[in-house]
Each structure stands twice: as C-alpha cells, then as structure tokens.
Design an enzyme around this catalytic site. Sequence first.
Site, PDB file in Angstrom:
ATOM      1  N   HIS A  21     -17.337   3.062  15.221  1.00 38.48           N
ATOM      2  CA  HIS A  21     -16.591   3.115  13.962  1.00 38.48           C
ATOM      3  C   HIS A  21     -17.395   3.827  12.894  1.00 38.48           C
ATOM      4  O   HIS A  21     -18.621   3.942  12.963  1.00 38.48           O
ATOM      5  CB  HIS A  21     -16.223   1.704  13.490  1.00 38.48           C
ATOM      6  CG  HIS A  21     -17.409   0.860  13.109  1.00 38.48           C
ATOM      7  ND1 HIS A  21     -18.250   0.292  14.046  1.00 38.48           N
ATOM      8  CD2 HIS A  21     -17.899   0.501  11.897  1.00 38.48           C
ATOM      9  CE1 HIS A  21     -19.204  -0.383  13.430  1.00 38.48           C
ATOM     10  NE2 HIS A  21     -19.026  -0.270  12.117  1.00 38.48           N
ATOM     11  N   ARG A  64     -27.396  -4.673   4.522  1.00 37.24           N
ATOM     12  CA  ARG A  64     -26.915  -3.297   4.369  1.00 37.24           C
ATOM     13  C   ARG A  64     -26.454  -3.031   2.943  1.00 37.24           C
ATOM     14  O   ARG A  64     -25.668  -3.792   2.373  1.00 37.24           O
ATOM     15  CB  ARG A  64     -25.739  -3.047   5.323  1.00 37.24           C
ATOM     16  CG  ARG A  64     -25.240  -1.608   5.312  1.00 37.24           C
ATOM     17  CD  ARG A  64     -23.997  -1.460   6.158  1.00 37.24           C
ATOM     18  NE  ARG A  64     -22.827  -2.052   5.505  1.00 37.24           N
ATOM     19  CZ  ARG A  64     -21.717  -2.398   6.150  1.00 37.24           C
ATOM     20  NH1 ARG A  64     -21.632  -2.273   7.456  1.00 37.24           N
ATOM     21  NH2 ARG A  64     -20.698  -2.904   5.483  1.00 37.24           N
TER      22      ARG A  64
END
Length: 303
Positions: A119, A294
């Site tokens: 993805h 992240r």
Amino acid sequence: MTDTIDRTPVPAGAALRRSSAIEVHRLTTFIGAELRNVSLADAANDPAVFAQIRDLLLRHKVLFFRDQDISRADHVKLAERFGPLEDHPVAGSDPEHPGLVRIYKDLDSRPEHYENAFHCDATWREAPPMGSVLRCVEGPAVGGDTIWVDMVEAYRRLPEHIKVQIAGLRARHSIEATFGAAMPIEKRLALKETFPDAEHPVVRTHPETGEKVLFVNAFTTHFTNFHTPENVRYGFDYTPGGSELLSYLIRQASVPEYQVRWRWTKNSFAIWDNRCTQHYAVQDYWPDVRKMERAGIVGDKTF
C-alpha cells in the site's frame, strides 16, 4: 553483494557528529539506500544536513538509518522540515507529540491484517501524504521486516499497450473498504462521511522529479472512468474487464526486482517518499512485540 558507496559531500558548516561526508550504501539497483556517518538529530536542526538527505530521498526513494537514539521532539522536528504533519483517524498518536503516530503491536493487540498488503499510505485522502519518517522503538528478534517498492520502475516496465490503456484512467481509494471493514456499520459509515472516497489518476506525475508513477494499491477499489465505448463491448466487460486490469496493476508491487527489504533494529529509521513507493509490513512475528512510531507528512493533490 558488495555495497555501492557514494560519499556525498556535505556543505561547509554542516554539524555532522561523526564525519564530514554522508556515506550512501545503495541496497538495490532501483530503490533504497542506507546512510551512514550522519545523525538524524543533526538533520533535524541543521538545514544543510537536511538538504542533503532530502536530495538523496528524491534519488533513492527510501532512506535507512541505524543507531539513531534521538528524542521524539527531534523525530517530529525532522519530519516537519519536509512539511506539516498529519494524524491518522484509526491509529493512535503520542499524546505529547501530535502527528507522531504510534503503531504498537504487542500482546494486548489482537492479530490484524491492515499492514500486510502492499500500500501507499493514506491514498484515501484527497491529498495523500508526501512521505513518512518511521522509527523502530522495539522489535522482535526475528521478523517484522518492511518491504518498499519502486512504483516508478513498476510503471516504466509495463507493456506499452498497457501504458496506452491506462493513460487517462482514474480510480477510487477508500478507507471505508479497508480500515472501516472491521468496524460496526455505524462507525464504518461515520468514517466514510468524514473521509469520503478519494479519486486519483492511475498514473501519477511526481511533483518534484516529473517521473510517471503507477498509483494504485490496496486502498484502490475500482476505476471511475473505465466504462466507455472504447473499453466495454457488452455489460459483462465492465466489472471483469476493469477489475482484472486493476488487479494486474496492483500485482506489480509484488515483483521482487522493484523491491528493497529492511530488517529493523532498535532506533533504526526509514524515510520514504510516499508519492512514488509502496510498502508492506511483514507480519510474521506475532506474538512477539513490534513498536513503531511514524511521523506522516502532509502531501499535495495528485495530478
């Protein structure tokens, strides 16, 4: 295999702690490089060091670093040099550092499969992220690698008749059909109302390099302008014809020649360009613990 080393010079005045030059070790022919003799804390605080890293990111698409024991504040500051950060509507963030998303898989987490598909982050947004800066906080002794894919090379190697066929196609990308699928219907519909399906070109032009990018992935549900007289003879061409072509395009991310694989260690980092790559977090480690943080960077609308 011997690493290819590119000793990229750093401008005068750059405050490197270990060396006067960044060592660039290419990991594959097309994508990925490990940078050594550079501190990400310096990159967060020194514009000259950051400029070198940004240039190398455009060249290699994903950059890797080891032994970067920096603060969360510097992690966020480094990512913000690329642009504003964005949160994630499903994954949780660090309460003291908005935009620093915590992707924690531990014994309290149920096994799930959102990550183990190729993805491109958040293409269900109208303006998908420009990129991300990801840190391994804690990882398993074995497993939990991440694979990145060069979608510029994936497009370049498509057969010419496929390039012609997809040149003007557009496609829908959905958070409802992916993250929302495991939710109760009320929450799923509320998620879709907040984040309606986005539409992007199947072939995207990278806004900085001008390269053509194959821009479909696990969030892509269908083409929006395939059902035309040129493509459809009879009604049954619409669904099988379009879905089989989309499936073929999505499978290009699985070609090993376009990939690089990274083994995580504590305080290792990856910085990637989300506009021209896909990635796959290999979930082969449960019930071991894998904790990642992240910082996702706001991107531009596709064209």
